[in-house]
Design a protein around this motif. Structure first.
Motif, short mmCIF file in Angstrom:
data_model
loop_
_atom_site.label_atom_id
_atom_site.label_comp_id
_atom_site.label_asym_id
_atom_site.label_seq_id
_atom_site.Cartn_x
_atom_site.Cartn_y
_atom_site.Cartn_z
N SER A 167 17.31 -6.15 1.22
CA SER A 167 16.73 -4.85 1.59
C SER A 167 17.75 -3.78 1.96
O SER A 167 17.46 -2.60 1.80
CB SER A 167 15.72 -5.03 2.73
OG SER A 167 16.37 -5.54 3.88
N PRO A 168 18.94 -4.13 2.48
CA PRO A 168 19.90 -3.07 2.84
C PRO A 168 20.34 -2.25 1.62
O PRO A 168 20.25 -2.70 0.49
CB PRO A 168 21.09 -3.86 3.42
CG PRO A 168 20.52 -5.17 3.85
CD PRO A 168 19.43 -5.46 2.89
N LYS A 169 20.83 -1.03 1.90
CA LYS A 169 21.22 -0.12 0.82
C LYS A 169 22.39 -0.66 0.00
O LYS A 169 22.46 -0.46 -1.21
CB LYS A 169 21.59 1.25 1.40
CG LYS A 169 20.39 2.00 1.96
CD LYS A 169 20.79 3.37 2.48
CE LYS A 169 19.58 4.13 3.01
NZ LYS A 169 19.96 5.46 3.53
N TRP A 170 23.33 -1.37 0.67
CA TRP A 170 24.47 -1.91 -0.06
C TRP A 170 24.03 -2.95 -1.08
O TRP A 170 24.62 -3.06 -2.16
CB TRP A 170 25.50 -2.50 0.91
CG TRP A 170 25.01 -3.66 1.72
CD1 TRP A 170 24.52 -3.63 2.99
CD2 TRP A 170 24.98 -5.04 1.32
NE1 TRP A 170 24.17 -4.89 3.41
CE2 TRP A 170 24.45 -5.77 2.41
CE3 TRP A 170 25.35 -5.71 0.16
CZ2 TRP A 170 24.29 -7.16 2.36
CZ3 TRP A 170 25.18 -7.10 0.11
CH2 TRP A 170 24.65 -7.80 1.20
N ALA A 171 22.98 -3.74 -0.74
CA ALA A 171 22.47 -4.73 -1.68
C ALA A 171 21.81 -4.06 -2.87
O ALA A 171 21.96 -4.51 -4.01
CB ALA A 171 21.48 -5.65 -0.97
N ARG B 207 8.03 1.62 3.90
CA ARG B 207 7.85 0.44 3.05
C ARG B 207 8.87 -0.63 3.42
O ARG B 207 8.51 -1.81 3.54
CB ARG B 207 8.00 0.83 1.58
CG ARG B 207 7.89 -0.35 0.62
CD ARG B 207 7.79 0.12 -0.81
NE ARG B 207 8.88 1.03 -1.15
CZ ARG B 207 8.84 1.86 -2.20
NH1 ARG B 207 7.77 1.92 -2.96
NH2 ARG B 207 9.87 2.64 -2.46
N GLN B 208 10.11 -0.24 3.62
CA GLN B 208 11.13 -1.20 4.01
C GLN B 208 10.84 -1.77 5.40
O GLN B 208 10.98 -2.98 5.64
CB GLN B 208 12.51 -0.53 4.01
CG GLN B 208 13.65 -1.49 4.31
CD GLN B 208 14.99 -0.80 4.40
OE1 GLN B 208 15.08 0.32 4.93
NE2 GLN B 208 16.03 -1.42 3.90
N MET B 209 10.41 -0.91 6.33
CA MET B 209 10.11 -1.36 7.68
C MET B 209 8.97 -2.38 7.69
O MET B 209 9.08 -3.45 8.31
CB MET B 209 9.72 -0.16 8.56
CG MET B 209 9.46 -0.51 10.02
SD MET B 209 8.63 0.82 10.93
CE MET B 209 9.80 2.15 10.72
N LEU C 85 13.71 -7.85 -8.78
CA LEU C 85 13.51 -8.86 -7.73
C LEU C 85 12.41 -8.44 -6.77
O LEU C 85 11.56 -9.26 -6.41
CB LEU C 85 14.82 -9.08 -6.97
CG LEU C 85 14.76 -10.01 -5.75
CD1 LEU C 85 14.38 -11.43 -6.18
CD2 LEU C 85 16.08 -10.03 -5.00
N HIS C 86 12.40 -7.17 -6.37
CA HIS C 86 11.44 -6.72 -5.37
C HIS C 86 10.02 -6.60 -5.92
O HIS C 86 9.08 -6.43 -5.15
CB HIS C 86 11.90 -5.40 -4.74
CG HIS C 86 12.93 -5.62 -3.68
ND1 HIS C 86 12.70 -5.38 -2.34
CD2 HIS C 86 14.21 -6.09 -3.75
CE1 HIS C 86 13.76 -5.68 -1.64
NE2 HIS C 86 14.70 -6.10 -2.46
N ALA D 257 0.81 -1.22 0.00
CA ALA D 257 0.00 0.00 0.00
C ALA D 257 0.84 1.27 0.00
O ALA D 257 0.33 2.35 -0.31
CB ALA D 257 -0.93 0.01 1.22
N ILE D 258 2.13 1.16 0.31
CA ILE D 258 2.97 2.35 0.43
C ILE D 258 3.07 3.11 -0.89
O ILE D 258 2.94 4.34 -0.93
CB ILE D 258 4.38 1.97 0.94
CG1 ILE D 258 4.30 1.48 2.39
CG2 ILE D 258 5.33 3.14 0.83
CD1 ILE D 258 3.78 2.50 3.37
N THR D 259 3.29 2.38 -1.99
CA THR D 259 3.44 3.05 -3.30
C THR D 259 2.17 3.81 -3.70
O THR D 259 2.26 4.97 -4.11
CB THR D 259 3.84 2.04 -4.38
OG1 THR D 259 5.11 1.48 -4.05
CG2 THR D 259 3.94 2.71 -5.75
#
Length: 218
Positions: A124-128, A67-69, A139-140, A50-52
């Motif tokens: 989900s992390p920024k480095w990924a 959204r990530q949380m 992927l997401h 629903a975030i988007t």
């Protein structure tokens, strides 16, 4: 606000512990445990989807962090759901788990949904996100498949009241419909932004009827 939301997402787990402590899970506590945890995993999955739409309507870009949380909490409760199945329901008796999986096809959809959510949580992390580049976004998008698989898993295992899985089905359907409508609108807008001459040349080139002179000039 973010810290408050972070803590608030743990209230369902605290509520569940209280009900377990005071034996308030009803006549079939194991089934109630499965459904309660699975419900919250699906609810957080719906919140993530629903975030988007909310962000599109409100133009508030700060929703990305939520959204990530919510996605990670969907993974957290889904993991508890799986652990409850393995530890409480089958006491890690893998032979019984294997028989159950073979005889209960609805579990396949649950496994599919969990594997997708697990993959999304790992990346989900920024480095990924930086390392995967455009692949990360592709992927997401599988979160939509995870939501549909989770609902099929929910529907198939219930034999009584189907009101709740039907409600989640409607919610997911509306959220997916919104995304499809936005995608169609953006696609049409992109086509309108191309100058008429370029559109004609693009169509001609695609059909293989573009004059040789024009091709050389291009």
């Amino acid at each position: 606000m973010r810290s408050l939301t972070l803590v608030g997402c743990l209230i369902p787990l605290l509520w569940l512990f209280i009900d377990i402590t005071f034996d308030n899970l009803g006549s079939n506590p194991i089934q109630a445990l499965h459904i309660r945890i699975g419900d919250w995993s699906l609810r957080f999955l719906c919140l993530t989807l629903a975030i988007t739409p909310i962000q599109t309507v409100t133009k508030w870009r700060g929703m990305t962090d939520y959204r990530q949380m919510f996605g990670l909490y969907a993974f957290f409760y889904a993991t508890l759901h799986v652990l409850a199945y393995l530890l409480v329901d089958h006491a890690l008796m893998w032979r019984m788990v294997g028989i159950d999986v073979i005889e209960s096809p609805y579990i396949w959809f649950g496994v599919l949904a969990y594997l997708i959510i697990f993959s999304l949580a790992l990346t989900s992390p920024k480095w990924a996100k930086k390392r995967m580049g455009k692949t990360w976004k592709k992927l997401h998008r599988f979160i939509h498949i995870a939501a549909v698989a989770a609902i099929v898993h929910y529907f198939w295992q219930l034999k009584g009241n189907l009101a709740e899985p039907l409600f989640y089905s409607i919610v997911v359907f509306l959220l997916l419909s919104f995304r499809i409508l936005v995608w169609v609108k953006n696609r049409q807008f992109s086509r309108m932004m191309i100058p008429t001459g370029q559109r004609i040349l693009a169509v001609a080139e695609k059909q293989g009827v573009m004059p040789v002179v024009i091709r050389k000039r291009r």
